[in-house]
Each structure stands twice: as structure tokens, then as C-alpha cells.
Design a protein around this motif. Structure first.
Motif, PDB file in Angstrom:
ATOM      1  N   VAL A  95      10.320  17.843  12.902  1.00  0.00           N
ATOM      2  CA  VAL A  95      10.975  16.580  12.540  1.00  0.00           C
ATOM      3  C   VAL A  95       9.970  15.640  11.883  1.00  0.00           C
ATOM      4  O   VAL A  95      10.263  15.000  10.873  1.00  0.00           O
ATOM      5  CB  VAL A  95      11.630  15.928  13.777  1.00  0.00           C
ATOM      6  N   ARG A  96       8.751  15.582  12.445  1.00  0.00           N
ATOM      7  CA  ARG A  96       7.699  14.735  11.857  1.00  0.00           C
ATOM      8  C   ARG A  96       7.371  15.190  10.440  1.00  0.00           C
ATOM      9  O   ARG A  96       7.233  14.370   9.530  1.00  0.00           O
ATOM     10  CB  ARG A  96       6.446  14.776  12.726  1.00  0.00           C
ATOM     11  N   ASP A  97       7.271  16.512  10.250  1.00  0.00           N
ATOM     12  CA  ASP A  97       6.985  17.051   8.914  1.00  0.00           C
ATOM     13  C   ASP A  97       8.086  16.683   7.927  1.00  0.00           C
ATOM     14  O   ASP A  97       7.813  16.242   6.809  1.00  0.00           O
ATOM     15  CB  ASP A  97       6.828  18.579   8.955  1.00  0.00           C
ATOM     16  N   TYR A  98       9.360  16.884   8.348  1.00  0.00           N
ATOM     17  CA  TYR A  98      10.475  16.547   7.474  1.00  0.00           C
ATOM     18  C   TYR A  98      10.486  15.053   7.157  1.00  0.00           C
ATOM     19  O   TYR A  98      10.728  14.661   6.024  1.00  0.00           O
ATOM     20  CB  TYR A  98      11.815  16.951   8.093  1.00  0.00           C
ATOM     21  N   ALA A  99      10.230  14.232   8.178  1.00  0.00           N
ATOM     22  CA  ALA A  99      10.212  12.783   7.958  1.00  0.00           C
ATOM     23  C   ALA A  99       9.083  12.396   7.008  1.00  0.00           C
ATOM     24  O   ALA A  99       9.269  11.552   6.125  1.00  0.00           O
ATOM     25  CB  ALA A  99      10.059  12.054   9.294  1.00  0.00           C
ATOM     26  N   ASP A 100       7.914  13.029   7.179  1.00  0.00           N
ATOM     27  CA  ASP A 100       6.787  12.737   6.276  1.00  0.00           C
ATOM     28  C   ASP A 100       7.130  13.126   4.845  1.00  0.00           C
ATOM     29  O   ASP A 100       6.845  12.387   3.903  1.00  0.00           O
ATOM     30  CB  ASP A 100       5.522  13.474   6.734  1.00  0.00           C
ATOM     31  N   ARG A 101       7.754  14.310   4.698  1.00  0.00           N
ATOM     32  CA  ARG A 101       8.139  14.747   3.351  1.00  0.00           C
ATOM     33  C   ARG A 101       9.175  13.804   2.744  1.00  0.00           C
ATOM     34  O   ARG A 101       9.090  13.451   1.571  1.00  0.00           O
ATOM     35  CB  ARG A 101       8.699  16.166   3.389  1.00  0.00           C
ATOM     36  N   ALA A 102      10.160  13.418   3.564  1.00  0.00           N
ATOM     37  CA  ALA A 102      11.202  12.512   3.064  1.00  0.00           C
ATOM     38  C   ALA A 102      10.598  11.160   2.693  1.00  0.00           C
ATOM     39  O   ALA A 102      10.956  10.578   1.668  1.00  0.00           O
ATOM     40  CB  ALA A 102      12.294  12.325   4.115  1.00  0.00           C
ATOM     41  N   THR A 103       9.667  10.682   3.496  1.00  0.00           N
ATOM     42  CA  THR A 103       9.010   9.415   3.191  1.00  0.00           C
ATOM     43  C   THR A 103       8.217   9.537   1.900  1.00  0.00           C
ATOM     44  O   THR A 103       8.255   8.636   1.051  1.00  0.00           O
ATOM     45  CB  THR A 103       8.077   9.007   4.349  1.00  0.00           C
ATOM     46  N   GLY A 104       7.527  10.650   1.739  1.00  0.00           N
ATOM     47  CA  GLY A 104       6.762  10.875   0.511  1.00  0.00           C
ATOM     48  C   GLY A 104       7.665  10.900  -0.709  1.00  0.00           C
ATOM     49  O   GLY A 104       7.349  10.296  -1.744  1.00  0.00           O
ATOM     50  N   ARG A 105       8.802  11.576  -0.588  1.00  0.00           N
ATOM     51  CA  ARG A 105       9.737  11.636  -1.712  1.00  0.00           C
ATOM     52  C   ARG A 105      10.320  10.260  -2.003  1.00  0.00           C
ATOM     53  O   ARG A 105      10.480   9.876  -3.163  1.00  0.00           O
ATOM     54  CB  ARG A 105      10.862  12.625  -1.429  1.00  0.00           C
ATOM     55  N   ALA A 106      10.649   9.526  -0.945  1.00  0.00           N
ATOM     56  CA  ALA A 106      11.190   8.180  -1.147  1.00  0.00           C
ATOM     57  C   ALA A 106      10.160   7.298  -1.851  1.00  0.00           C
ATOM     58  O   ALA A 106      10.507   6.509  -2.738  1.00  0.00           O
ATOM     59  CB  ALA A 106      11.601   7.567   0.187  1.00  0.00           C
ATOM     60  N   GLU A 107       8.907   7.437  -1.471  1.00  0.00           N
ATOM     61  CA  GLU A 107       7.856   6.652  -2.122  1.00  0.00           C
ATOM     62  C   GLU A 107       7.709   7.064  -3.586  1.00  0.00           C
ATOM     63  O   GLU A 107       7.518   6.206  -4.457  1.00  0.00           O
ATOM     64  CB  GLU A 107       6.530   6.823  -1.378  1.00  0.00           C
ATOM     65  N   GLU A 108       7.808   8.369  -3.859  1.00  0.00           N
ATOM     66  CA  GLU A 108       7.745   8.839  -5.248  1.00  0.00           C
ATOM     67  C   GLU A 108       8.893   8.251  -6.068  1.00  0.00           C
ATOM     68  O   GLU A 108       8.684   7.777  -7.194  1.00  0.00           O
ATOM     69  CB  GLU A 108       7.827  10.367  -5.306  1.00  0.00           C
ATOM     70  N   PHE A 109      10.118   8.286  -5.488  1.00  0.00           N
ATOM     71  CA  PHE A 109      11.272   7.742  -6.201  1.00  0.00           C
ATOM     72  C   PHE A 109      11.108   6.237  -6.421  1.00  0.00           C
ATOM     73  O   PHE A 109      11.462   5.726  -7.479  1.00  0.00           O
ATOM     74  CB  PHE A 109      12.565   8.025  -5.444  1.00  0.00           C
ATOM     75  N   ALA A 110      10.583   5.540  -5.423  1.00  0.00           N
ATOM     76  CA  ALA A 110      10.371   4.095  -5.569  1.00  0.00           C
ATOM     77  C   ALA A 110       9.348   3.825  -6.670  1.00  0.00           C
ATOM     78  O   ALA A 110       9.531   2.900  -7.484  1.00  0.00           O
ATOM     79  CB  ALA A 110       9.913   3.491  -4.242  1.00  0.00           C
ATOM     80  N   ASP A 111       8.291   4.623  -6.707  1.00  0.00           N
ATOM     81  CA  ASP A 111       7.285   4.460  -7.769  1.00  0.00           C
ATOM     82  C   ASP A 111       7.907   4.723  -9.145  1.00  0.00           C
ATOM     83  O   ASP A 111       7.650   3.985 -10.102  1.00  0.00           O
ATOM     84  CB  ASP A 111       6.107   5.413  -7.552  1.00  0.00           C
ATOM     85  N   GLN A 112       8.725   5.772  -9.235  1.00  0.00           N
ATOM     86  CA  GLN A 112       9.383   6.076 -10.506  1.00  0.00           C
ATOM     87  C   GLN A 112      10.327   4.948 -10.916  1.00  0.00           C
ATOM     88  O   GLN A 112      10.384   4.579 -12.096  1.00  0.00           O
ATOM     89  CB  GLN A 112      10.153   7.399 -10.409  1.00  0.00           C
ATOM     90  N   ALA A 113      11.059   4.397  -9.943  1.00  0.00           N
ATOM     91  CA  ALA A 113      11.976   3.296 -10.243  1.00  0.00           C
ATOM     92  C   ALA A 113      11.196   2.072 -10.728  1.00  0.00           C
ATOM     93  O   ALA A 113      11.626   1.389 -11.668  1.00  0.00           O
ATOM     94  CB  ALA A 113      12.808   2.939  -9.012  1.00  0.00           C
ATOM     95  N   ARG A 114      10.045   1.807 -10.094  1.00  0.00           N
ATOM     96  CA  ARG A 114       9.207   0.692 -10.541  1.00  0.00           C
ATOM     97  C   ARG A 114       8.723   0.921 -11.967  1.00  0.00           C
ATOM     98  O   ARG A 114       8.723   0.003 -12.790  1.00  0.00           O
ATOM     99  CB  ARG A 114       8.006   0.521  -9.608  1.00  0.00           C
ATOM    100  N   ASP A 115       8.313   2.152 -12.263  1.00  0.00           N
ATOM    101  CA  ASP A 115       7.849   2.476 -13.616  1.00  0.00           C
ATOM    102  C   ASP A 115       8.966   2.273 -14.642  1.00  0.00           C
ATOM    103  O   ASP A 115       8.737   1.707 -15.717  1.00  0.00           O
ATOM    104  CB  ASP A 115       7.342   3.922 -13.689  1.00  0.00           C
ATOM    105  N   VAL A 116      10.173   2.739 -14.294  1.00  0.00           N
ATOM    106  CA  VAL A 116      11.307   2.585 -15.211  1.00  0.00           C
ATOM    107  C   VAL A 116      11.618   1.097 -15.405  1.00  0.00           C
ATOM    108  O   VAL A 116      11.868   0.641 -16.528  1.00  0.00           O
ATOM    109  CB  VAL A 116      12.546   3.344 -14.684  1.00  0.00           C
ATOM    110  N   ALA A 117      11.591   0.334 -14.320  1.00  0.00           N
ATOM    111  CA  ALA A 117      11.855  -1.108 -14.426  1.00  0.00           C
ATOM    112  C   ALA A 117      10.786  -1.791 -15.279  1.00  0.00           C
ATOM    113  O   ALA A 117      11.099  -2.663 -16.099  1.00  0.00           O
ATOM    114  CB  ALA A 117      11.913  -1.735 -13.039  1.00  0.00           C
ATOM    115  N   ASP A 118       9.532  -1.399 -15.092  1.00  0.00           N
ATOM    116  CA  ASP A 118       8.450  -1.972 -15.913  1.00  0.00           C
ATOM    117  C   ASP A 118       8.651  -1.627 -17.391  1.00  0.00           C
ATOM    118  O   ASP A 118       8.468  -2.482 -18.263  1.00  0.00           O
ATOM    119  CB  ASP A 118       7.084  -1.468 -15.442  1.00  0.00           C
TER     120      ASP A 118
END
Length: 151
Positions: free
Chosen positions: A73-96
Motif C-alpha cells: 500500500v505504501r509503494d502504491y501510495a508513493d507511486r500515485a503521489t509521484g504521478r500526481a506530482e508529475e501531472f501537477a508539474d505538467q499542468a504548471r508547465d502548460v499553464a506557464d
């Protein structure tokens, strides 16, 4: 680890068998009965120890499984958090990027408007009568359009 009840139970069971056998050989009903009783007590204590070992083993396995599940569960949560952070970074880049494009378009539009206003100003200054006639014709045309919509 083997439970001590298993060891003492097995020892008591063996001792009871020996005492019962000696009682049978000597003809002592008391020793024979007492030996059989000790043998039964030892067998019961041994079975109790085995049951405790089984429960301890099952508990240890359940604990291991729970730990493995928690790790997964910790591994899945870490992966999901990492993906969410990647998507947030991509969204910030697109907004910029979008903000940059909008700022560029605004700058170009402002420049074009200023150039157009300067050119019209130059044309009016150079040809004032022609400009007045053109403005009058445009006004007349707009008046016709407005009146045509009322009918």
C-alpha cells in the motif's frame, strides 16, 4: 520455537508410559493407573503446547502478511503521489506556456493597434478632405444598416 508445554507434556507422557508399563509388569494396579493418568496428562499438555505453537505460527504469518500488505500500500501510495506530482508539474508547465502565449498575443495586438492608429493618423493628416468624405460615407452606411434592422 517449540513451546515448553510440548516438552514437559512429552516428558510427562513418556514417564507415564514407563510408570504404566512398570505397574503392568509388577502387577501394581495403582502404579499402572497412575502411569496411564500421567500419560494422559502429558498427552493433553503436549497437545496444548502444539495448539499454542500453531496459534503463534498463524499469528506470525498474519503479521507478516499484514506487513507485506502495508508495504505494498505504501509503494502504491508513493507511486500515485509521484504521478500526481508529475501531472501537477505538467499542468504548471502548460499553464506557464499558455500565459506566455497570451502575453505574446497581447503584445503583438497592442503593437498592431498602435501602428494602425499611427498610419490612420498619418493618412488623416495627409488627406484631411478625403478622410472626412470616407468617414461620412462610413457613417452613412452604418446609419443605413441600423435603420434596415428596425424594419
Amino acid at each position: 520455537m517449540i513451546d515448553t508445554d510440548r516438552i514437559t507434556g512429552a516428558t510427562r507422557e513418556l514417564g507415564g508410559k514407563i510408570q504404566g508399563a512398570v505397574g503392568d509388569l509388577t502387577g501394581s494396579h495403582r502404579d499402572s493407573a497412575e502411569g496411564r493418568f500421567r500419560e494422559a496428562q502429558g498427552a493433553a499438555e503436549n497437545a496444548y503446547g502444539q495448539a499454542k505453537d500453531g496459534v503463534r505460527h498463524a499469528s506470525d504469518r498474519a503479521q507478516d502478511y499484514a506487513g507485506q500488505a502495508a508495504d505494498r500500500v505504501r509503494d502504491y501510495a508513493d507511486r500515485a503521489t509521484g504521478r500526481a506530482e508529475e501531472f501537477a508539474d505538467q499542468a504548471r508547465d502548460v499553464a506557464d506556456d499558455a500565459r506566455g502565449y497570451a502575453e505574446d498575443a497581447y503584445e503583438r495586438g497592442s503593437r498592431s493597434l498602435r501602428q494602425g492608429a499611427r498610419q490612420v493618423g498619418h493618412q488623416v493628416a495627409e488627406y484631411p478632405v478625403a478622410s472626412l468624405v470616407i468617414a461620412g460615407l462610413v457613417g452613412f452606411g452604418l446609419g443605413l444598416l441600423v435603420n434596415a434592422n428596425r424594419d
